[in-house]
Design an enzyme around this catalytic site. Structure first.
Site, PDB file in Angstrom:
ATOM      1  N   GLU A 224       0.935  -1.163   0.191  1.00  0.00           N
ATOM      2  CA  GLU A 224      -0.024  -0.235   0.060  1.00  0.00           C
ATOM      3  C   GLU A 224       0.947   1.348   0.038  1.00  0.00           C
ATOM      4  O   GLU A 224       0.499   2.424  -0.841  1.00  0.00           O
ATOM      5  CB  GLU A 224      -0.904   0.079   1.233  1.00  0.00           C
ATOM      6  CG  GLU A 224      -2.126   0.928   1.078  1.00  0.00           C
ATOM      7  CD  GLU A 224      -3.116   0.475   2.260  1.00  0.00           C
ATOM      8  OE1 GLU A 224      -4.037  -0.469   1.771  1.00  0.00           O
ATOM      9  OE2 GLU A 224      -3.133   1.023   3.342  1.00  0.00           O
TER      10      GLU A 224
ATOM     11  N   GLU B  36       2.167   1.757  -3.374  1.00  0.00           N
ATOM     12  CA  GLU B  36       1.083   2.092  -4.055  1.00  0.00           C
ATOM     13  C   GLU B  36       0.717   3.699  -4.150  1.00  0.00           C
ATOM     14  O   GLU B  36       0.800   4.307  -4.939  1.00  0.00           O
ATOM     15  CB  GLU B  36      -0.400   1.380  -3.671  1.00  0.00           C
ATOM     16  CG  GLU B  36      -1.524   1.525  -4.631  1.00  0.00           C
ATOM     17  CD  GLU B  36      -2.858   0.688  -4.289  1.00  0.00           C
ATOM     18  OE1 GLU B  36      -2.786   0.207  -3.367  1.00  0.00           O
ATOM     19  OE2 GLU B  36      -3.798   0.960  -5.030  1.00  0.00           O
TER      20      GLU B  36
ATOM     21  N   CYS C 215      -8.081  -2.166   4.321  1.00  0.00           N
ATOM     22  CA  CYS C 215      -7.677  -3.319   5.386  1.00  0.00           C
ATOM     23  C   CYS C 215      -8.976  -3.825   5.966  1.00  0.00           C
ATOM     24  O   CYS C 215      -9.278  -5.190   6.264  1.00  0.00           O
ATOM     25  CB  CYS C 215      -6.875  -2.942   6.518  1.00  0.00           C
ATOM     26  SG  CYS C 215      -5.360  -2.226   5.917  1.00  0.00           S
TER      27      CYS C 215
ATOM     28  N   SER D 258      -7.552   1.553  -2.242  1.00  0.00           N
ATOM     29  CA  SER D 258      -6.222   0.789  -2.589  1.00  0.00           C
ATOM     30  C   SER D 258      -6.729  -0.707  -2.991  1.00  0.00           C
ATOM     31  O   SER D 258      -7.565  -1.245  -2.483  1.00  0.00           O
ATOM     32  CB  SER D 258      -5.536   0.670  -1.175  1.00  0.00           C
ATOM     33  OG  SER D 258      -4.476  -0.479  -1.486  1.00  0.00           O
TER      34      SER D 258
ATOM     35  N   LYS E 149     -14.879 -10.322   8.493  1.00  0.00           N
ATOM     36  CA  LYS E 149     -13.659 -10.898   8.330  1.00  0.00           C
ATOM     37  C   LYS E 149     -14.584 -12.521   7.594  1.00  0.00           C
ATOM     38  O   LYS E 149     -13.805 -12.924   6.703  1.00  0.00           O
ATOM     39  CB  LYS E 149     -12.554 -11.239   9.262  1.00  0.00           C
ATOM     40  CG  LYS E 149     -11.610 -10.110   9.280  1.00  0.00           C
ATOM     41  CD  LYS E 149     -10.689  -9.861   8.276  1.00  0.00           C
ATOM     42  CE  LYS E 149      -9.985  -8.541   8.487  1.00  0.00           C
ATOM     43  NZ  LYS E 149      -9.334  -7.907   7.438  1.00  0.00           N
TER      44      LYS E 149
ATOM     45  N   GLU F 232     -15.484 -11.790   4.292  1.00  0.00           N
ATOM     46  CA  GLU F 232     -14.530 -11.400   3.400  1.00  0.00           C
ATOM     47  C   GLU F 232     -13.750 -12.585   2.824  1.00  0.00           C
ATOM     48  O   GLU F 232     -13.451 -12.845   1.431  1.00  0.00           O
ATOM     49  CB  GLU F 232     -13.644 -10.634   4.065  1.00  0.00           C
ATOM     50  CG  GLU F 232     -12.293 -10.109   3.100  1.00  0.00           C
ATOM     51  CD  GLU F 232     -11.112  -9.409   4.007  1.00  0.00           C
ATOM     52  OE1 GLU F 232     -10.877  -9.880   5.388  1.00  0.00           O
ATOM     53  OE2 GLU F 232     -10.511  -8.374   3.508  1.00  0.00           O
TER      54      GLU F 232
ATOM     55  N   GLU G  25     -13.547 -13.831  -5.108  1.00  0.00           N
ATOM     56  CA  GLU G  25     -12.347 -13.737  -5.814  1.00  0.00           C
ATOM     57  C   GLU G  25     -11.136 -14.129  -4.774  1.00  0.00           C
ATOM     58  O   GLU G  25     -10.064 -14.030  -5.258  1.00  0.00           O
ATOM     59  CB  GLU G  25     -12.341 -12.267  -6.247  1.00  0.00           C
ATOM     60  CG  GLU G  25     -12.257 -11.196  -5.164  1.00  0.00           C
ATOM     61  CD  GLU G  25     -13.654 -10.808  -4.962  1.00  0.00           C
ATOM     62  OE1 GLU G  25     -14.645 -11.519  -5.206  1.00  0.00           O
ATOM     63  OE2 GLU G  25     -14.010  -9.553  -4.038  1.00  0.00           O
TER      64      GLU G  25
ATOM     65  N   CYS H 203      -9.812  -1.614  14.768  1.00  0.00           N
ATOM     66  CA  CYS H 203     -10.123  -3.018  15.184  1.00  0.00           C
ATOM     67  C   CYS H 203     -10.234  -3.496  16.357  1.00  0.00           C
ATOM     68  O   CYS H 203     -10.910  -4.500  16.838  1.00  0.00           O
ATOM     69  CB  CYS H 203      -8.957  -3.945  14.310  1.00  0.00           C
ATOM     70  SG  CYS H 203      -8.761  -3.502  12.686  1.00  0.00           S
TER      71      CYS H 203
END
Lengths: 166, 592
Positions: B284, B287, B304, B324, B363, B366, B371, B522
């Site tokens: 990142e 990036e 994230c 990102s 999560k 996720e 993908e 988090c």
């Protein structure tokens, strides 16, 4: 997958006209804030009931969360999520009607039409509603069909009353 | 202007409270008298829905709800009369009438506000019969959360958190009167609407009506399978909260005990998501540097937090190019484990089970994204795998609470375990990775690396104080050798929405934005232990920054295992291989 509303409207000019009327109504409201209930009322007038796609449309047009729109629609008895029949039968079960046998009338209507309050017959002829008092206690028990009020009704009279409405 | 002070008598004693104070606040803060509450959640849910906090007010005919009625001059309040006690008891009994009596097996049996209230108020029998004739259907549509409306007491805390804190509005009260339920648009279920799976509703639920979708049985099964190599990774925020589950003081750094306990559970390797957090910073950070140097889309926004990602996909699909492309540390870890590590160790990737312990319910969603099967695609040709043999990068996600439950089930004395280390190589991490667990941490970690990479100078002071702390939105101007980098940090999606509206209008003044879905980042995630300490986020954050300060290496690019993975496997940050394995794409999930 559900077809997107725009595509459906292209195929169905009748539906498009209804949405245009609703859209114009919302456009005329100076401030859309706080107008959710008014808009839903108008939408029910236009569509006869409040189908999923109308709720989605109202949510996005007024910028009100979908859950809020659904919460309001399920809260108020007035709003219908199923198409209304050509005629609406309203049986009063307010105190006066109830003690004079309104319940027996209601049960007879249910049996005759094969539906409960809030439902519509499969042929689309009748919808059935329950109310608590229509302000005609002197005529109890009362049945209202569309805009006609019938007093001193009995289970025996139900079939005759319904037959008047095609 | 000075606030007027009002005289109030509570239970016969005189107090002075500022104008605008509710009776509840006056009783609790000034008179030190507890008035029990159930639906109340300061600043978020103040609706007087449950009527447990009733008190007697002289001159008022009815009992008053202390959480919503404000003190007036000369008011006389009684919080402990027999009328008050009886009314509170009655209201709890009414709530219990339709409540399932399965407290012995309920997930919240040890920390249920309703059970506690019934016990405190001395409810020993329920006079009222059950009025619901059938059980309401359980909402099992979500990959992260399960709602049992039968246990719901309609307190509205979840509705208010979802709307006011997260600005998601996935749920509301539907229907009315005794038919009311908390539900979604068209009762489609949490898995089919705007819900971003953050689990903030679960954290505030006073009963067991909202729980995570448990994956404990899957993990036990994998651990018991001799053919599997079961690897666990732990997120940064877990180590500063899991101790709470075992009676350790709030803010305990339990990193070593957590590693030891997981090893005792039978995991073959105890690795650390912090390793892939460092990897995230490399990807990142580069990036960001690339976008700044090459005139790419700015601001760049961190990726994230899977709750935030679903929020962006649902509400801001037109500006996803700002987000990102880096996968989250959890997903990078899964991919790296099943490619780099599998190759290095000569293990068949199909035998590896990656379990992650996360402070997060999102999560779980996720890891199921279609993908997120990059390792399978990496191996497909090499091993001649058929499409049906596809495996996920991450197999199971446990919340902090679920991991604690497994540790208890196994009879491990967590608090008294000797500290152990993570396994290598995927257990090596830096202070920069640890602070991912707190709001502002990813920003700070990225700045440490970006500064040194861009200027080729060593940072004199590693602590970026401006982006620390629990405020909803923090901003800073960071001087990188004359170039001013404008950054912003948001935690909680209501705050994220503010920054995103600027981005959508093209008015965002920032170069780099960190967004974390949950308040506090988090460490306040929906998978964390349920705490009644109002300062819990502060305690956990302090532990995180202590952990960072105590690390020998505090910059991601200096992690020797990170240097090695680039040298041996990935090449350069943002290389084609890195892009292929560690980056992802997003989709439009807008409902309209």
């Amino acid at each position: 997958m559900k077809m997107n509303l725009e595509d459906r409207l292209k195929e169905n000019p009748e539906l498009k006209k209804q949405f245009d009327v609703l859209d114009a109504y919302i456009g005329e409201l100076g401030t859309p804030e706080g107008s959710l209930i008014n808009v839903l009322h108008r939408a029910q007038e236009i569509f006869g009931y409040l189908p999923d796609e109308v709720l989605e449309f109202v949510s996005s047009r007024l910028n009100v969360p979908r859950s809020t729109v659904y919460g309001v629609v399920t809260f108020y008895h007035f709003f219908s999520r199923v198409p209304k029949g050509r005629h609406t039968v309203t049986v009063c079960l307010g105190t006066a009607c109830y003690v004079r046998g309104g319940n027996a009338v209601y049960e007879k209507v249910m049996r005759t039409l094969g539906i409960k309050a809030g439902e519509t017959t499969r042929d689309g002829r009748f919808s059935l509603d329950l109310v608590r008092c229509v302000g005609a206690c002197g005529l109890a028990p009362v049945v209202v069909i569309d805009k006609d009020t019938y007093g001193r009704s009995t289970p025996e009279k139900v079939a005759m009353l319904l037959n008047k409405y095609a | 202007m000075e606030t007027r002070m009002l005289n109030v008598k509570i239970n016969g004693r005189d107090y002075q409270v500022p104008d605008g104070t509710t009776i509840l606040k006056a009783a609790r803060e000034y008179a030190k008298i507890d008035v029990p509450t159930l639906c109340y959640l300061e600043g978020i849910s103040e609706e007087g829905a449950c009527a447990i906090c009733v008190v007697e007010v002289k001159g008022a005919r009815n009992l008053q709800r202390a959480c919503v009625v404000k003190v007036t001059e000369g008011m006389e309040v009684w919080t402990n009369t027999s009328r008050v006690r009886e009314a509170r008891k009655l209201n709890v009994e009414l709530l219990l009438a339709n409540h399932p009596k399965d407290c012995l097996t309920c997930e919240r049996s040890q920390n249920c506000d309703l059970r506690e209230l019934a016990s405190e108020l001395g409810v020993r029998e329920v006079e009222f019969p059950r009025t619901r004739t059938e059980w309401l259907p359980i909402d099992n549509t979500s990959l992260s959360l399960v709602r049992d409306p039968n246990k719901c007491v309609l307190c509205r805390r979840c509705v208010n958190v979802c709307a006011k804190v997260q600005s998601v509005y996935a749920i509301d009260i539907m229907g009315r009167g005794s038919n009311s339920t908390v539900s979604t648009f068209l009762d489609e279920g949490l898995g089919n609407v705007e819900c971003v799976n953050c689990g903030q509703c679960l954290l505030v639920c006073p009963t067991g009506a909202i729980t995570e979708r448990s994956e404990i049985p899957d993990v036990w099964k994998a651990l018991g399978d001799p053919d599997k190599v079961v690897v666990v990774e732990t997120a940064p925020a877990v180590r500063v909260a899991i101790g709470e589950e075992f009676g350790m003081p709030d803010g305990t750094q339990a990193t070593g005990k957590m590693a030891a306990a997981l090893r005792s559970l039978g995991f073959d390797k105890v690795f650390d998501t912090d390793f892939s957090a460092d990897l995230t910073i490399m990807e990142e950070g580069f990036e960001l540097i690339g976008r700044i140097k090459n005139g790419g889309v700015l601001p760049l926004i961190t990726s994230c937090s899977p709750g935030w990602i679903k929020f962006a996909e649902t509400f801001f699909p037109k500006v996803l190019d700002h987000v990102s492309t880096c996968k989250s540390p959890q997903q990078m870890f899964g991919t790296v484990t099943k490619t780099y590590w599998a190759e290095k160790m000569g293990i068949d990737p199909r035998k590896i089970v990656v379990v992650s312990v996360m402070p997060c319910t999102a999560k779980k969603f996720e890891k199921e994204r279609p993908e997120m099967k990059t390792a399978f695609h990496y191996w497909q040709e090499k091993l001649g795998l058929k499409d049906e043999e596809a495996f996920k990068d991450v197999d199971c996600v446990l919340t902090t609470r679920e991991a604690a439950r497994m540790i208890r089930e196994a009879g491990i004395d967590f608090a008294n375990l000797p500290d152990e280390d993570f396994d290598k190589p995927l257990g090596e991490s830096t202070g920069a990775a640890v602070i991912f667990g707190a709001t502002g941490g990813v920003m700070e970690a990225a700045l440490r690396t970006a500064y040194e990479v861009l200027t080729k100078k060593s940072l004199a002071k590693l602590d970026f104080e401006d982006v620390r702390g629990l405020e909803g939105i923090k901003t800073a101007d960071v001087d990188i050798d004359g170039m001013i980098l404008k950054v912003a940090v948001a935690n909680g999606l209501g705050n994220a929405r503010v920054l995103m509206e600027q981005v959508q209008k093209g008015e965002s003044p920032y170069h780099f934005i960190e967004i974390m879905c949950c308040p506090g980042g988090c460490l306040g995630g929906g998978g964390q232990p349920i705490s009644d300490n109002p300062d819990i986020k502060k305690r956990r954050a302090e532990a995180i920054y202590r952990e960072d300060a105590g690390k020998p290496i505090r910059k991601s690019h200096e992690n020797p295992e990170i240097t090695e993975i680039y040298k041996d496997f990935l090449g350069e940050p943002n290389s084609e291989k890195a892009h292929h394995l560690l980056h992802t794409e997003y989709c439009d999930r807008s409902c309209k």
